[in-house]
Write an enzyme that holds these catalytic residues in place. Structure first.
Site, short mmCIF file in Angstrom:
data_model
loop_
_atom_site.label_atom_id
_atom_site.label_comp_id
_atom_site.label_asym_id
_atom_site.label_seq_id
_atom_site.Cartn_x
_atom_site.Cartn_y
_atom_site.Cartn_z
N ARG A 230 -43.85 -128.51 -9.25
CA ARG A 230 -43.17 -127.21 -9.22
C ARG A 230 -43.57 -126.38 -10.44
O ARG A 230 -43.47 -126.83 -11.58
CB ARG A 230 -41.64 -127.40 -9.20
CG ARG A 230 -41.10 -127.53 -7.80
CD ARG A 230 -39.62 -127.78 -7.77
NE ARG A 230 -38.82 -126.75 -8.45
CZ ARG A 230 -37.52 -126.57 -8.21
NH1 ARG A 230 -36.90 -127.31 -7.31
NH2 ARG A 230 -36.84 -125.67 -8.86
N ARG B 44 -24.54 -117.53 -8.39
CA ARG B 44 -24.95 -118.00 -9.71
C ARG B 44 -24.55 -117.03 -10.81
O ARG B 44 -24.78 -117.32 -11.99
CB ARG B 44 -26.48 -118.12 -9.74
CG ARG B 44 -27.04 -119.53 -9.70
CD ARG B 44 -28.56 -119.38 -9.59
NE ARG B 44 -29.30 -120.52 -10.04
CZ ARG B 44 -29.85 -121.41 -9.22
NH1 ARG B 44 -29.69 -121.35 -7.93
NH2 ARG B 44 -30.58 -122.38 -9.72
N ARG C 109 -39.58 -134.70 -12.33
CA ARG C 109 -39.74 -134.10 -11.01
C ARG C 109 -40.99 -133.20 -10.99
O ARG C 109 -41.70 -133.13 -9.98
CB ARG C 109 -38.50 -133.26 -10.66
CG ARG C 109 -38.54 -132.71 -9.25
CD ARG C 109 -37.23 -132.05 -8.89
NE ARG C 109 -37.08 -130.75 -9.51
CZ ARG C 109 -35.97 -130.00 -9.41
NH1 ARG C 109 -34.92 -130.45 -8.75
NH2 ARG C 109 -35.91 -128.82 -9.97
N ARG D 15 -34.38 -122.00 -18.06
CA ARG D 15 -33.48 -122.10 -16.91
C ARG D 15 -32.10 -122.61 -17.35
O ARG D 15 -31.07 -122.16 -16.86
CB ARG D 15 -34.07 -123.01 -15.84
CG ARG D 15 -35.28 -122.38 -15.14
CD ARG D 15 -36.00 -123.37 -14.25
NE ARG D 15 -35.19 -123.78 -13.13
CZ ARG D 15 -35.34 -124.92 -12.47
NH1 ARG D 15 -36.26 -125.78 -12.83
NH2 ARG D 15 -34.56 -125.20 -11.46
N LYS E 121 -28.16 -131.55 -7.81
CA LYS E 121 -27.46 -130.75 -6.79
C LYS E 121 -28.10 -130.86 -5.41
O LYS E 121 -27.41 -131.06 -4.42
CB LYS E 121 -27.55 -129.26 -7.16
CG LYS E 121 -26.41 -128.71 -7.93
CD LYS E 121 -26.58 -127.20 -8.10
CE LYS E 121 -27.84 -126.87 -8.78
NZ LYS E 121 -28.73 -125.95 -8.75
P1 AMP Z 1 -32.93 -123.92 -7.54
O1 AMP Z 1 -33.83 -124.64 -6.58
O2 AMP Z 1 -31.53 -123.76 -7.02
O3 AMP Z 1 -32.99 -124.49 -8.91
O4 AMP Z 1 -33.50 -122.43 -7.64
C1 AMP Z 1 -34.82 -122.18 -8.11
C2 AMP Z 1 -34.95 -120.75 -8.62
O5 AMP Z 1 -34.66 -119.82 -7.56
C3 AMP Z 1 -33.99 -120.36 -9.73
O6 AMP Z 1 -34.43 -120.78 -11.01
C4 AMP Z 1 -33.98 -118.84 -9.59
O7 AMP Z 1 -35.16 -118.27 -10.10
C5 AMP Z 1 -34.02 -118.68 -8.09
N1 AMP Z 1 -32.64 -118.63 -7.54
C6 AMP Z 1 -32.03 -119.56 -6.74
N2 AMP Z 1 -30.78 -119.18 -6.44
C7 AMP Z 1 -30.58 -117.98 -7.05
C8 AMP Z 1 -29.49 -117.08 -7.14
N3 AMP Z 1 -28.31 -117.33 -6.55
N4 AMP Z 1 -29.65 -115.94 -7.86
C9 AMP Z 1 -30.81 -115.65 -8.46
N5 AMP Z 1 -31.88 -116.48 -8.44
C10 AMP Z 1 -31.77 -117.63 -7.74
#
Ligand code: AMP
Length: 185
Positions: A131, A88, A125, A142, A13
């Site tokens: 990370r 989400r 990654r 996740r 993404k």
């Molecule tokens: P991502 O980089 O989009 O995979 O986001 C990393 C982490 O940020 C996720 O696993 C969540 O813990 C948190 N996160 C990102 N976007 C959201 C959201 N819309 N609602 C809740 N937690 C989020």
């Protein structure tokens, strides 16, 4: 142009979102990036978010919704935006609907990818970027959270007639080509 990109963790993404936002000249709004930026600046919001991110859980809506509401008021988002990783949950969709009013999303793009493939990508990654939310256990969590809480958004946006779906397997350019085809760009 107001877009949302969604898909399981590791579907690519972030990479595709950057390319799409550049192509259309719209703001790329990634909640994951916003949380990570807050964390590296040591803000209270960043430290709060870290507890959840490190466990593979979603950050509470009370934190996330306000952060997005604020981000959408910035000048660069007025000409359009690509939301990446928000909404989400079904509750976040309701919140976003309220924020956008009549200026609804034009399209919701789903990147699909199979679970074993994304686990492999995420572990790879993790080695490169270090990370903390990319250990195998957290990755599996996740993906579970995505299936439970985010996958239902696919049907929801499909019923609104704005969903487009693209196979996320392949090289960055191959996937980008498919995305341009479905966005008619
Ligand atoms: P991502 O980089 O989009 O995979 O986001 C990393 C982490 O940020 C996720 O696993 C969540 O813990 C948190 N996160 C990102 N976007 C959201 C959201 N819309 N609602 C809740 N937690 C989020």
């Amino acid at each position: 142009m107001r877009l949302l990109i969604m898909g399981p963790p590791g579907a690519g993404k972030g990479t595709q979102a950057t390319k799409i936002a550049e192509f259309f000249g719209i703001a790329h709004i990634s909640t994951g990036d916003l949380f990570r930026a807050n964390l590296s600046e040591g803000t209270a919001l960043g430290l709060e978010a870290k507890k959840y991110m490190d466990a593979g859980e979603y950050v509470p809506d009370s934190v996330t919704n306000d952060m997005v509401r604020d981000r959408l008021t910035h000048a660069d988002a007025q000409a359009g935006f690509l939301l990446d990783g928000y909404p989400r949950t079904v509750a976040q969709v309701a919140e976003l609907d309220e924020m956008l009013g009549d200026e609804t999303l034009d399209k919701v793009l789903v990147l699909t990818a199979d679970t074993d493939e994304v686990v492999g990508r995420l572990l790879n990654r993790a080695h490169k970027q270090g990370r903390a939310d990319d250990t195998e256990e957290v990755i599996r969590r996740r993906l579970e959270v995505y299936e439970e809480q985010t996958a239902p958004l696919i049907d929801l946006y499909s019923s609104r007639g704005i969903l487009v779906s693209v196979d996320g397997l392949g090289s960055i350019d191959e996937v980008a080509g498919r995305i341009h085809a479905v966005l008619n760009a």
